[in-house]
Design a protein around this motif. Structure first.
Motif, PDB file in Angstrom:
ATOM      1  N   UNK A   1      81.182 -24.849  64.469  1.00 51.91           N
ATOM      2  CA  UNK A   1      80.956 -24.105  63.880  1.00 51.91           C
ATOM      3  C   UNK A   1      81.817 -23.998  62.523  1.00 51.91           C
ATOM      4  N   UNK A   2      80.754 -23.598  61.866  1.00 48.69           N
ATOM      5  CA  UNK A   2      81.488 -23.744  60.239  1.00 48.69           C
ATOM      6  C   UNK A   2      82.970 -23.579  60.294  1.00 48.69           C
ATOM      7  N   UNK A   3      83.447 -22.208  60.691  1.00 55.66           N
ATOM      8  CA  UNK A   3      84.523 -21.537  60.730  1.00 55.66           C
ATOM      9  C   UNK A   3      85.125 -22.114  61.376  1.00 55.66           C
TER      10      UNK A   3
ATOM     11  N   UNK B   1      84.078 -24.683  68.894  1.00 59.43           N
ATOM     12  CA  UNK B   1      84.067 -24.754  70.460  1.00 59.43           C
ATOM     13  C   UNK B   1      85.540 -25.793  70.481  1.00 59.43           C
ATOM     14  N   UNK B   2      86.591 -25.370  71.122  1.00 60.31           N
ATOM     15  CA  UNK B   2      87.285 -26.487  71.811  1.00 60.31           C
ATOM     16  C   UNK B   2      86.492 -27.965  71.500  1.00 60.31           C
ATOM     17  N   UNK B   3      87.032 -28.920  71.019  1.00 61.14           N
ATOM     18  CA  UNK B   3      86.503 -30.326  71.757  1.00 61.14           C
ATOM     19  C   UNK B   3      85.411 -31.119  70.067  1.00 61.14           C
ATOM     20  N   UNK B   4      85.387 -30.057  69.609  1.00 57.38           N
ATOM     21  CA  UNK B   4      84.805 -29.720  68.542  1.00 57.38           C
ATOM     22  C   UNK B   4      85.482 -30.584  67.399  1.00 57.38           C
ATOM     23  N   UNK B   5      84.296 -31.230  66.200  1.00 56.96           N
ATOM     24  CA  UNK B   5      85.536 -31.675  64.959  1.00 56.96           C
ATOM     25  C   UNK B   5      85.569 -31.078  64.368  1.00 56.96           C
ATOM     26  N   UNK B   6      85.100 -30.046  64.198  1.00 52.91           N
ATOM     27  CA  UNK B   6      86.171 -28.756  63.254  1.00 52.91           C
ATOM     28  C   UNK B   6      87.136 -28.329  64.073  1.00 52.91           C
ATOM     29  N   UNK B   7      87.381 -27.992  65.032  1.00 48.39           N
ATOM     30  CA  UNK B   7      88.090 -27.544  65.861  1.00 48.39           C
ATOM     31  C   UNK B   7      89.890 -28.200  66.259  1.00 48.39           C
ATOM     32  N   UNK B   8      89.476 -29.677  66.170  1.00 49.72           N
ATOM     33  CA  UNK B   8      90.098 -30.786  65.905  1.00 49.72           C
ATOM     34  C   UNK B   8      91.441 -30.714  64.929  1.00 49.72           C
ATOM     35  N   UNK B   9      89.849 -30.668  63.835  1.00 56.32           N
ATOM     36  CA  UNK B   9      90.201 -31.686  62.679  1.00 56.32           C
ATOM     37  C   UNK B   9      90.729 -30.122  61.028  1.00 56.32           C
ATOM     38  N   UNK B  10      90.200 -28.685  61.300  1.00 54.65           N
ATOM     39  CA  UNK B  10      89.681 -28.230  60.126  1.00 54.65           C
ATOM     40  C   UNK B  10      90.642 -27.417  60.644  1.00 54.65           C
TER      41      UNK B  10
END
Ligand code: CMP
Length: 142
Positions: free
Chosen positions: A91-93, A98-107
């Motif tokens: 998700x953008x925010x 969700x866990x394991x997505x790029x945004x969850x891990x790096x944003x």
């Protein structure tokens, strides 16, 4: 169908030194990187890329952020690439990602959210053409 989508690794993620980690996610997800370049956008380039958001309250902050340092811009090719790339970004925010997505891990925030991806096939074509010529796309389909 075989699609292409535009991916940007934003200044926050480039500064964190995770270009390779993110490329690894793309490759293990089955995408091929068919074009790539590092750029440091001018204000005009960032404003043009995000023109659809011109009237949004976050537009100036978005342009300031996207011009704050170098970015990596790439074209990903694969089956159902637009949707699958959005799924691995999350998700953008990042609070909603969700866990394991790029945004969850790096944003860290909705403003500094590590990556961009085209949201539809039509915007993918427009965004790819904004940064790359047809000759720069090293696709196996041409
Ligand atoms: P991106 O996919 O690059 O497209 C526009 C960007 O604006 C988005 O990621 C976010 O980083 C940023 N942004 C900041 N606030 C918002 C918001 N309220 N809604 C959508 N995008 C936002």
């Amino acid at each position: 169908a075989l699609e292409r989508t535009l991916s940007i690794i934003k200044p926050d993620a480039v500064a964190k030194n995770v270009i390779g980690a993110i490329y690894h996610r793309f490759e293990t997800a089955g995408f091929r990187i068919v074009a790539a370049k590092m750029m440091h956008l001018s204000t005009e380039q960032a404003e043009g890329f995000y023109a659809e958001h011109k009237e949004r309250p976050f537009f100036r902050a978005l342009v300031d952020f996207m011009t704050s340092g170098p970015i990596m811009v790439q074209v990903l090719e694969g089956e159902n690439a637009v949707k699958r790339h959005r799924d691995i970004m999350g998700a953008t925010n990042p609070a909603d990602a969700l866990a394991g997505t790029l945004r969850a891990d790096y944003a860290v925030s909705i403003d500094e959210n590590a990556v961009h991806g085209s949201d539809a096939l039509e915007s993918a074509a427009r965004e790819i053409a904004y940064f790359f010529t047809e000759e720069e796309l090293c696709s196996r389909t041409r």
